[in-house]
Design a protein around this motif. Structure first.
Motif, PDB file in Angstrom:
ATOM      1  N   VAL A  16     -62.525  -2.767  30.043  1.00 48.10           N
ATOM      2  CA  VAL A  16     -62.789  -1.948  31.224  1.00 48.10           C
ATOM      3  C   VAL A  16     -63.542  -0.674  30.882  1.00 48.10           C
ATOM      4  O   VAL A  16     -64.256  -0.125  31.731  1.00 48.10           O
ATOM      5  CB  VAL A  16     -61.482  -1.618  31.975  1.00 48.10           C
ATOM      6  CG1 VAL A  16     -60.847  -2.888  32.515  1.00 48.10           C
ATOM      7  CG2 VAL A  16     -60.502  -0.843  31.099  1.00 48.10           C
ATOM      8  N   GLY A  17     -63.410  -0.162  29.658  1.00 46.22           N
ATOM      9  CA  GLY A  17     -64.178   1.018  29.273  1.00 46.22           C
ATOM     10  C   GLY A  17     -65.668   0.743  29.287  1.00 46.22           C
ATOM     11  O   GLY A  17     -66.460   1.540  29.809  1.00 46.22           O
ATOM     12  N   HIS A  18     -66.078  -0.394  28.715  1.00 46.36           N
ATOM     13  CA  HIS A  18     -67.492  -0.784  28.758  1.00 46.36           C
ATOM     14  C   HIS A  18     -67.972  -0.933  30.205  1.00 46.36           C
ATOM     15  O   HIS A  18     -69.046  -0.428  30.575  1.00 46.36           O
ATOM     16  CB  HIS A  18     -67.697  -2.138  28.068  1.00 46.36           C
ATOM     17  CG  HIS A  18     -67.297  -2.194  26.642  1.00 46.36           C
ATOM     18  ND1 HIS A  18     -66.511  -3.207  26.128  1.00 46.36           N
ATOM     19  CD2 HIS A  18     -67.582  -1.370  25.596  1.00 46.36           C
ATOM     20  CE1 HIS A  18     -66.340  -3.017  24.844  1.00 46.36           C
ATOM     21  NE2 HIS A  18     -66.963  -1.910  24.493  1.00 46.36           N
ATOM     22  N   LEU A  19     -67.193  -1.641  30.992  1.00 42.33           N
ATOM     23  CA  LEU A  19     -67.628  -1.994  32.336  1.00 42.33           C
ATOM     24  C   LEU A  19     -67.663  -0.790  33.262  1.00 42.33           C
ATOM     25  O   LEU A  19     -68.566  -0.656  34.097  1.00 42.33           O
ATOM     26  CB  LEU A  19     -66.719  -3.085  32.899  1.00 42.33           C
ATOM     27  CG  LEU A  19     -66.742  -4.390  32.093  1.00 42.33           C
ATOM     28  CD1 LEU A  19     -65.618  -5.311  32.547  1.00 42.33           C
ATOM     29  CD2 LEU A  19     -68.094  -5.083  32.220  1.00 42.33           C
ATOM     30  N   ARG A  20     -66.685   0.104  33.102  1.00 39.11           N
ATOM     31  CA  ARG A  20     -66.679   1.304  33.939  1.00 39.11           C
ATOM     32  C   ARG A  20     -67.869   2.200  33.611  1.00 39.11           C
ATOM     33  O   ARG A  20     -68.498   2.770  34.515  1.00 39.11           O
ATOM     34  CB  ARG A  20     -65.366   2.058  33.756  1.00 39.11           C
ATOM     35  CG  ARG A  20     -65.207   3.244  34.698  1.00 39.11           C
ATOM     36  CD  ARG A  20     -65.098   2.792  36.153  1.00 39.11           C
ATOM     37  NE  ARG A  20     -65.465   3.859  37.067  1.00 39.11           N
ATOM     38  CZ  ARG A  20     -65.553   3.719  38.388  1.00 39.11           C
ATOM     39  NH1 ARG A  20     -65.303   2.556  38.948  1.00 39.11           N
ATOM     40  NH2 ARG A  20     -65.887   4.731  39.150  1.00 39.11           N
TER      41      ARG A  20
END
Length: 221
Positions: A16-20
């Motif tokens: 989720v860090g990458h995607l956010r």
């Protein structure tokens, strides 16, 4: 002409860090799209735990259906180690001289930019979008970077996203993002220990990991 964003990494696994980060950059900077570019053979770190095909499959699942996020697999097709400048020059050749390109990277990576291959050439090919947490101003970075990079930051820094559209390359945009301290290394350790990383990884990606028994028997250190 809307800029194209480029976000590279091993994505081992994508989380989720990458995607956010990709989503916030796409929205806040009015990018046409953000391309997630998985490395095949990263030159400065250990080899990924999942294969190139598996990491590519997980990223495709994670971005499926989102109009602003895409996967670019050109580094996976390259037999040599993955250097960012090679990828940017390949994109520049493909997209033409006028299209703005924005390389998205974290502040921790940016302060070490002088260790990258042909780092000064990056700014001739693309803008740099430096993602940092709120309350972490650029003044605190200078002590951690070399003089040449500090000089480039002073000369090229902007906080106006419109500057990214006015020229195809050459600016450094300081971009505050939501701080999500999610690390792939820790996710692999959770999985190796038989613990769940649910809510830190998209459900579709976690389902893929469980189906293919990824990271379970590996040494996550």
């Amino acid at each position: 002409m809307k800029p194209i964003g480029i976000l590279g990494g091993t994505f081992d696994p994508v989380h989720v860090g990458h995607l956010r980060l990709a989503l916030e950059a796409w929205e806040a900077l009015a990018l046409e799209q953000v391309r997630l570019v998985p490395n095949a053979t990263p030159p400065h770190r250990a080899q990924p735990g999942a294969s190139a095909e598996q990491r590519l499959a997980m990223i495709r699942l994670a971005v499926a259906g989102h109009p602003g996020l895409a996967v670019d697999e050109r580094e996976l097709r390259r037999p040599a180690p993955s250097y960012t400048i090679d990828t940017l020059e390949s994109l520049r050749s493909e997209l033409g001289e006028e299209r703005p390109l924005c390389l998205i990277l974290g502040a921790d990576a940016f302060v070490l930019l002088e260790t990258w291959r042909r780092w000064q050439a990056l700014l001739r090919v693309a803008h740099l979008v430096v993602a940092h947490r709120p309350g972490f101003p650029s003044q605190t970075w200078v002590a951690r970077m070399g003089e040449l990079l500090a000089r480039e930051l002073r000369a090229r820094a902007t906080d106006d996203p419109a500057d990214l559209k006015r020229m195809p390359a050459g600016r450094i945009l300081l971009f505050p993002v939501t701080q999500l301290d999610v690390r792939a290394t820790e996710l692999r350790r959770l999985l190796a220990a038989g613990r769940s990383p649910r809510y830190l990884i998209p459900d579709c990606v976690l389902d893929y990991i469980e189906k293919h028994h990824l990271y379970r028997a590996m040494d996550a250190n």
